[in-house]
Design a protein around this motif. Structure first.
Motif, mmCIF file in Angstrom:
data_model
loop_
_atom_site.group_PDB
_atom_site.id
_atom_site.type_symbol
_atom_site.label_atom_id
_atom_site.label_comp_id
_atom_site.label_asym_id
_atom_site.label_seq_id
_atom_site.Cartn_x
_atom_site.Cartn_y
_atom_site.Cartn_z
ATOM 1 N N SER A 32 -55.466 -0.498 29.901
ATOM 2 C CA SER A 32 -54.628 -1.039 28.840
ATOM 3 C C SER A 32 -54.877 -0.340 27.509
ATOM 4 O O SER A 32 -56.023 -0.037 27.152
ATOM 5 N N GLU A 107 -53.951 -4.216 35.322
ATOM 6 C CA GLU A 107 -53.572 -5.276 36.263
ATOM 7 C C GLU A 107 -54.187 -6.605 35.860
ATOM 8 O O GLU A 107 -53.531 -7.652 35.918
ATOM 9 N N GLY A 110 -52.434 -7.884 32.726
ATOM 10 C CA GLY A 110 -51.112 -8.371 33.094
ATOM 11 C C GLY A 110 -51.166 -9.728 33.767
ATOM 12 O O GLY A 110 -50.315 -10.593 33.515
ATOM 13 N N ARG A 114 -49.264 -13.099 32.321
ATOM 14 C CA ARG A 114 -48.308 -13.874 33.135
ATOM 15 C C ARG A 114 -48.752 -15.319 33.265
ATOM 16 O O ARG A 114 -47.920 -16.243 33.236
#
Length: 238
Positions: A32, A107, A110, A114
């Motif tokens: 990131s 990942e 993320g 979410r």
């Protein structure tokens, strides 16, 4: 590709063009990035946006940008096309994320993002985990906006504004969240900590507001939202 329709001015007056930065590379080698550079597509989006703004009959004389890499890389070609020196405004930066996310697996970040979208409304005001509280973000952006307008003789007089007759066009090159806060405040809407979801804008898009007379005062009216006529379908990202 059809020619982009012009960004109109109906009559002389004050207009604000809220530009969202072009597409950034949030993920590099699976990690990131918190202050990402533009992607190759992002640079193409910016060049097309600059070409469109350069065609304006009444060109802006003020270009304000947040200090992030993605906004500076977006604003650079715009400034060159308009012949205007960009001004960095620190308080117009996006809401600050958890600094520990920098360099973390994309990942995992993320998955966290979410998951928090399902939070109840009251919890949204705290902002992102480990990041800037939304209330702090909203207040600094609104305070800076009002300072910018006060410097031009305008004062908030809810639900309207007061001020002199001026003929000026200002460009703000900022972020999806920042522009959503600016837009909501200028339209007199109540603050919500999910402003990004209320006003969804695309990369390198133009949102246009115009200040006009109403009920003895002045009101900002929305003329275009997330205008990307200068981009082809495959170039339109968010």
């Amino acid at each position: 590709m059809l020619a982009a329709r012009p960004i109109h001015r109906d009559i002389p007056g004050v207009e604000l063009l809220l530009i969202r930065h072009a597409q950034p590379a949030w993920v590099v080698d699976g990690k990131s990035e918190l202050d990402p550079r533009l992607t190759e597509l992002g640079h193409r989006q910016t060049e097309k946006l600059a070409h469109r703004l350069a065609s304006l009959k009444d060109k802006p004389t003020t270009l304000l940008m947040s200090p992030t890499t993605r906004t500076r890389q977006t604003a650079g070609p715009l400034a060159q096309a308009l012949g205007v020196a960009p001004q960095t405004v620190d308080e117009l930066r996006e809401i600050e994320m958890n600094p520990d996310w920098a360099g973390q697996p994309a990942e995992a970040v993320g998955t966290t993002l979410r998951a928090i979208k399902g939070r109840p409304p009251d919890e949204w005001w705290t902002g992102l985990p480990g990041g800037e509280p939304y209330q702090t973000f909203h207040e600094r952006v609104v305070r800076e906006l009002e300072d910018i307008l006060r410097a031009r003789g305008f004062e908030p007089a809810p639900p309207l504004w007061s001020g002199p007759e001026r003929d000026e066009r200002l460009v703000f090159v900022t972020h999806g969240g920042t522009n959503a806060v600016l837009l909501g405040h200028l339209l007199g809407l109540p603050a919500v900590p999910w402003a990004w979801e209320r006003f969804v804008t695309r990369h390198a898009s133009v949102t246009r507001l115009r200040l006009g007379p109403l009920m003895g005062g002045l009101m900002f009216g929305l003329r275009e939202l997330s205008d990307v006529d200068h981009l082809e379908g495959k170039e339109r990202t968010r």
